[in-house]
Write a protein that holds these residues in place. Structure first.
Motif, PDB file in Angstrom:
ATOM      1  N   VAL A  48      26.893  68.521  42.870  1.00 22.56           N
ATOM      2  CA  VAL A  48      26.289  69.844  42.743  1.00 22.56           C
ATOM      3  C   VAL A  48      25.190  69.840  41.676  1.00 22.56           C
ATOM      4  CG1 VAL A  48      26.664  72.272  42.161  1.00 22.56           C
ATOM      5  CG2 VAL A  48      28.388  71.017  43.485  1.00 22.56           C
ATOM      6  N   ALA A  49      25.539  69.407  40.461  1.00 24.37           N
ATOM      7  CA  ALA A  49      24.575  69.463  39.358  1.00 24.37           C
ATOM      8  C   ALA A  49      24.997  68.505  38.259  1.00 24.37           C
ATOM      9  CB  ALA A  49      24.477  70.877  38.795  1.00 24.37           C
ATOM     10  N   THR A  50      24.019  68.095  37.444  1.00 28.10           N
ATOM     11  CA  THR A  50      24.303  67.229  36.309  1.00 28.10           C
ATOM     12  C   THR A  50      23.388  67.590  35.156  1.00 28.10           C
ATOM     13  OG1 THR A  50      24.511  64.933  35.556  1.00 28.10           O
ATOM     14  CG2 THR A  50      22.738  65.403  37.093  1.00 28.10           C
ATOM     15  N   ILE A  51      23.837  67.277  33.936  1.00 32.16           N
ATOM     16  CA  ILE A  51      23.063  67.594  32.745  1.00 32.16           C
ATOM     17  C   ILE A  51      23.207  66.460  31.746  1.00 32.16           C
ATOM     18  CG2 ILE A  51      24.981  68.894  31.699  1.00 32.16           C
ATOM     19  CD1 ILE A  51      22.829  70.801  30.549  1.00 32.16           C
ATOM     20  N   SER A  52      22.114  66.142  31.087  1.00 34.34           N
ATOM     21  CA  SER A  52      22.130  65.063  30.110  1.00 34.34           C
ATOM     22  C   SER A  52      22.815  65.512  28.828  1.00 34.34           C
ATOM     23  CB  SER A  52      20.701  64.622  29.800  1.00 34.34           C
ATOM     24  OG  SER A  52      19.981  65.685  29.175  1.00 34.34           O
ATOM     25  N   TRP A  53      23.103  64.544  27.970  1.00 31.30           N
ATOM     26  CA  TRP A  53      23.800  64.852  26.725  1.00 31.30           C
ATOM     27  C   TRP A  53      22.973  65.761  25.837  1.00 31.30           C
ATOM     28  CZ3 TRP A  53      21.778  63.721  21.966  1.00 31.30           C
ATOM     29  CH2 TRP A  53      20.685  62.856  21.950  1.00 31.30           C
ATOM     30  N   SER A  54      21.663  65.639  25.926  1.00 31.79           N
ATOM     31  CA  SER A  54      20.774  66.406  25.059  1.00 31.79           C
ATOM     32  C   SER A  54      20.472  67.798  25.586  1.00 31.79           C
ATOM     33  CB  SER A  54      19.459  65.665  24.889  1.00 31.79           C
ATOM     34  OG  SER A  54      18.769  65.647  26.127  1.00 31.79           O
ATOM     35  N   ASP A  55      20.941  68.095  26.793  1.00 35.34           N
ATOM     36  CA  ASP A  55      20.686  69.400  27.425  1.00 35.34           C
ATOM     37  C   ASP A  55      19.242  69.558  27.871  1.00 35.34           C
ATOM     38  OD1 ASP A  55      21.133  72.912  26.469  1.00 35.34           O
ATOM     39  OD2 ASP A  55      21.379  71.879  28.379  1.00 35.34           O
ATOM     40  N   THR A  69      22.902  77.225  37.724  1.00 38.06           N
ATOM     41  CA  THR A  69      22.352  76.690  36.485  1.00 38.06           C
ATOM     42  C   THR A  69      23.458  75.988  35.712  1.00 38.06           C
ATOM     43  OG1 THR A  69      20.721  78.475  36.341  1.00 38.06           O
ATOM     44  CG2 THR A  69      21.147  77.193  34.341  1.00 38.06           C
ATOM     45  N   ILE A  70      23.224  74.733  35.381  1.00 39.79           N
ATOM     46  CA  ILE A  70      24.168  73.982  34.551  1.00 39.79           C
ATOM     47  C   ILE A  70      23.679  74.010  33.111  1.00 39.79           C
ATOM     48  CG2 ILE A  70      23.026  71.765  34.978  1.00 39.79           C
ATOM     49  CD1 ILE A  70      25.815  70.463  34.914  1.00 39.79           C
ATOM     50  N   SER A  71      24.614  74.161  32.183  1.00 38.99           N
ATOM     51  CA  SER A  71      24.262  74.158  30.760  1.00 38.99           C
ATOM     52  C   SER A  71      25.442  73.604  29.977  1.00 38.99           C
ATOM     53  CB  SER A  71      23.904  75.567  30.280  1.00 38.99           C
ATOM     54  OG  SER A  71      25.008  76.440  30.419  1.00 38.99           O
ATOM     55  N   ARG A  72      25.222  73.337  28.703  1.00 41.20           N
ATOM     56  CA  ARG A  72      26.308  72.807  27.881  1.00 41.20           C
ATOM     57  C   ARG A  72      26.146  73.295  26.462  1.00 41.20           C
ATOM     58  NH1 ARG A  72      25.998  66.525  28.335  1.00 41.20           N
ATOM     59  NH2 ARG A  72      27.659  66.582  26.751  1.00 41.20           N
ATOM     60  N   ASP A  73      27.261  73.361  25.776  1.00 35.97           N
ATOM     61  CA  ASP A  73      27.292  73.695  24.353  1.00 35.97           C
ATOM     62  C   ASP A  73      28.082  72.584  23.683  1.00 35.97           C
ATOM     63  OD1 ASP A  73      27.785  74.663  21.791  1.00 35.97           O
ATOM     64  OD2 ASP A  73      27.998  76.737  22.465  1.00 35.97           O
ATOM     65  N   ALA A  75      28.573  71.961  20.626  1.00 35.39           N
ATOM     66  CA  ALA A  75      29.380  72.411  19.493  1.00 35.39           C
ATOM     67  C   ALA A  75      30.741  72.928  19.949  1.00 35.39           C
ATOM     68  CB  ALA A  75      28.638  73.501  18.724  1.00 35.39           C
ATOM     69  N   LYS A  76      30.804  73.402  21.194  1.00 36.13           N
ATOM     70  CA  LYS A  76      32.051  73.918  21.751  1.00 36.13           C
ATOM     71  C   LYS A  76      32.692  72.944  22.737  1.00 36.13           C
ATOM     72  CE  LYS A  76      30.757  78.799  21.334  1.00 36.13           C
ATOM     73  NZ  LYS A  76      30.574  80.085  22.059  1.00 36.13           N
ATOM     74  N   ASN A  77      32.092  71.787  22.906  1.00 32.84           N
ATOM     75  CA  ASN A  77      32.620  70.794  23.868  1.00 32.84           C
ATOM     76  C   ASN A  77      32.810  71.406  25.250  1.00 32.84           C
ATOM     77  OD1 ASN A  77      32.664  68.981  21.773  1.00 32.84           O
ATOM     78  ND2 ASN A  77      34.793  68.370  22.065  1.00 32.84           N
ATOM     79  N   THR A  78      31.835  72.176  25.689  1.00 30.83           N
ATOM     80  CA  THR A  78      31.970  72.901  26.944  1.00 30.83           C
ATOM     81  C   THR A  78      30.700  72.774  27.774  1.00 30.83           C
ATOM     82  OG1 THR A  78      33.471  74.493  25.906  1.00 30.83           O
ATOM     83  CG2 THR A  78      32.481  75.138  27.987  1.00 30.83           C
ATOM     84  N   VAL A  79      30.893  72.641  29.077  1.00 29.67           N
ATOM     85  CA  VAL A  79      29.783  72.665  30.021  1.00 29.67           C
ATOM     86  C   VAL A  79      30.031  73.823  30.995  1.00 29.67           C
ATOM     87  CG1 VAL A  79      30.863  71.015  31.609  1.00 29.67           C
ATOM     88  CG2 VAL A  79      28.390  71.298  31.609  1.00 29.67           C
ATOM     89  N   TYR A  80      28.955  74.444  31.424  1.00 27.26           N
ATOM     90  CA  TYR A  80      29.039  75.628  32.263  1.00 27.26           C
ATOM     91  C   TYR A  80      28.301  75.427  33.579  1.00 27.26           C
ATOM     92  CZ  TYR A  80      30.085  77.605  27.666  1.00 27.26           C
ATOM     93  OH  TYR A  80      30.627  77.849  26.425  1.00 27.26           O
ATOM     94  N   LEU A  81      28.699  76.197  34.569  1.00 27.46           N
ATOM     95  CA  LEU A  81      27.949  76.272  35.812  1.00 27.46           C
ATOM     96  C   LEU A  81      27.842  77.741  36.189  1.00 27.46           C
ATOM     97  CD1 LEU A  81      26.548  74.576  38.032  1.00 27.46           C
ATOM     98  CD2 LEU A  81      28.646  74.815  39.371  1.00 27.46           C
TER      99      LEU A  81
END
Length: 124
Positions: A48-55, A69-73, A75-81
């Motif tokens: 479906v989607a992928t995101i690099s470590w740097s966002d 939209t894929i995103s990540r935080d 600081a919270k060890n969390t990735v979102y879709l």
């Protein structure tokens, strides 16, 4: 070792929205490339989607471009879709995945860790 736990799935009408979350445990979450896959009944698990470590880098399968939209935080060890304008064909179990390294990939076998999945059902 990384453990992944998805949440946020559910039942939604066509045209609606859902946001999936994936909480990761373990060290060095910020160095992992993260991905989302999905599996509909009777079908193979698909990217479906992928995101690099740097966002800074993301990639989507064509069928969800402009809607998800894929995103990540880190600081919270969390990735979102974030999933908008949902369609019945988006119905599937959605899986969070992680892979060591910086290269984005759509290939399932190149991911090292998987969550248990969360069900998304879109009614027409």
């Amino acid at each position: 070792q990384v453990q992944l736990v998805e949440s946020g799935g559910g039942l939604v009408q066509a045209g609606g929205s859902l946001r999936l979350s994936c909480a990761a445990s373990g060290r060095a979450f910020g160095t992992y490339t993260m991905g989302w896959f999905r599996q509909a009944p009777g079908k193979e698990r698909e990217f479906v989607a992928t995101i690099s470590w740097s966002d800074r880098n993301t990639y989507y399968t064509d069928s969800v471009k402009g809607r998800f939209t894929i995103s990540r935080d880190n600081a919270k060890n969390t990735v979102y879709l974030q999933m908008n304008s949902l369609k019945p064909e988006d119905t599937a179990v959605y899986y969070c995945s992680a892979r060591r390294g910086m290269v984005l990939t759509t290939t399932r076998v190149e991911y090292d860790y998987w969550g248990q999945g969360t069900q998304v059902t879109v009614s027409s």
